[in-house]
Motif scaffolding. Structure first.
Motif, short mmCIF file in Angstrom:
data_model
loop_
_atom_site.label_atom_id
_atom_site.label_comp_id
_atom_site.label_asym_id
_atom_site.label_seq_id
_atom_site.Cartn_x
_atom_site.Cartn_y
_atom_site.Cartn_z
N SER A 1 31.39 -30.50 -25.82
CA SER A 1 30.72 -29.80 -24.72
C SER A 1 29.50 -30.57 -24.26
CB SER A 1 30.28 -28.39 -25.16
OG SER A 1 31.40 -27.60 -25.52
N ARG B 1 33.20 -20.34 -7.70
CA ARG B 1 34.55 -20.82 -7.51
C ARG B 1 34.70 -22.14 -8.25
NH1 ARG B 1 37.77 -20.11 -2.17
NH2 ARG B 1 39.33 -19.85 -3.79
N TYR B 2 35.90 -22.39 -8.72
CA TYR B 2 36.16 -23.57 -9.53
C TYR B 2 37.42 -24.29 -9.07
CZ TYR B 2 32.85 -21.41 -12.75
OH TYR B 2 31.73 -20.86 -13.31
N GLY C 1 40.87 -26.05 -9.92
CA GLY C 1 41.87 -25.67 -10.91
C GLY C 1 41.80 -26.49 -12.18
N SER C 2 41.41 -27.75 -12.07
CA SER C 2 41.38 -28.65 -13.22
C SER C 2 40.29 -28.29 -14.23
CB SER C 2 41.19 -30.09 -12.75
OG SER C 2 39.98 -30.21 -12.01
N SER D 1 38.85 -24.88 -14.25
CA SER D 1 38.77 -23.43 -14.40
C SER D 1 39.08 -23.03 -15.84
CB SER D 1 39.76 -22.77 -13.45
OG SER D 1 39.69 -21.37 -13.54
N GLY D 2 38.22 -22.17 -16.38
CA GLY D 2 38.38 -21.73 -17.76
C GLY D 2 37.67 -22.61 -18.77
N ARG D 3 37.22 -23.79 -18.33
CA ARG D 3 36.51 -24.71 -19.24
C ARG D 3 35.07 -24.92 -18.81
NH1 ARG D 3 37.96 -29.89 -19.55
NH2 ARG D 3 38.81 -29.99 -17.43
N ILE E 1 31.54 -23.77 -16.55
CA ILE E 1 30.83 -22.61 -16.01
C ILE E 1 29.63 -23.09 -15.22
CG2 ILE E 1 29.57 -20.50 -16.53
CD1 ILE E 1 31.12 -20.38 -19.18
N ASN F 1 32.92 -27.35 -21.26
CA ASN F 1 33.50 -27.16 -22.58
C ASN F 1 34.90 -27.75 -22.63
OD1 ASN F 1 31.21 -25.56 -23.36
ND2 ASN F 1 32.15 -23.82 -22.28
N SER F 2 35.38 -27.96 -23.83
CA SER F 2 36.73 -28.51 -24.04
C SER F 2 36.96 -29.74 -23.16
CB SER F 2 37.78 -27.43 -23.74
OG SER F 2 37.59 -26.30 -24.55
#
Length: 127
Positions: free
Chosen positions: A16, A58-59, A61-62, A64-66, A68, A83-84
């Motif tokens: 991270s 908004r993020y 797609g590559s 999103s979820g990792r 913030i 992260n990740s």
């Protein structure tokens, strides 16, 4: 506003990193903010954006979820928590500021939606 990004560095895959972008100028809270990145030999691509008060994000797609995105208007700073991390996240990361127009939500990925850009900070993710 004048922007300066920092916090980049070398990190192993899966790790991270948090980027910060500090702004000079009284109009910070009136701008939407975004992070873009540019890998060697590739075009600049959008990463994330955040509205003036931070209520909408908004993020790409590559990421999103990792990743913030967040902002602190009291400190005139926008952040990108990553992260990740993956080797393909290696790039120079830029912060940008622009007006929150009626089209911003749909057009946030365009570099032309932003008036001010900071110098980038290099993120290198090793495998």
């Amino acid at each position: 506003v004048q922007l300066q990004a920092f916090g980049g560095g070398l990190v192993q895959a899966g790790g991270s990193l948090r980027l910060s972008c500090a702004a000079l100028g009284r109009a910070f809270s009136s701008h939407v903010l975004a992070w873009f990145r540019q890998a060697p030999g590739k075009e600049r691509e959008p990463v994330a954006t955040i509205s003036r008060r931070g209520g909408t994000t908004r993020y790409a797609g590559s990421v999103s979820g990792r990743f913030i995105i967040s902002r602190d208007n009291g400190k005139n700073t926008v952040y990108l928590q990553m992260n990740s991390l993956k080797p393909e996240d290696t790039a120079v990361y830029y912060c940008a500021a622009g007006p929150q127009t009626a089209d911003w939500y749909a057009d946030w990925t365009r570099t032309t939606a932003y008036d001010d850009w900071g110098r980038g900070t290099l993120v290198t993710v090793s495998s």
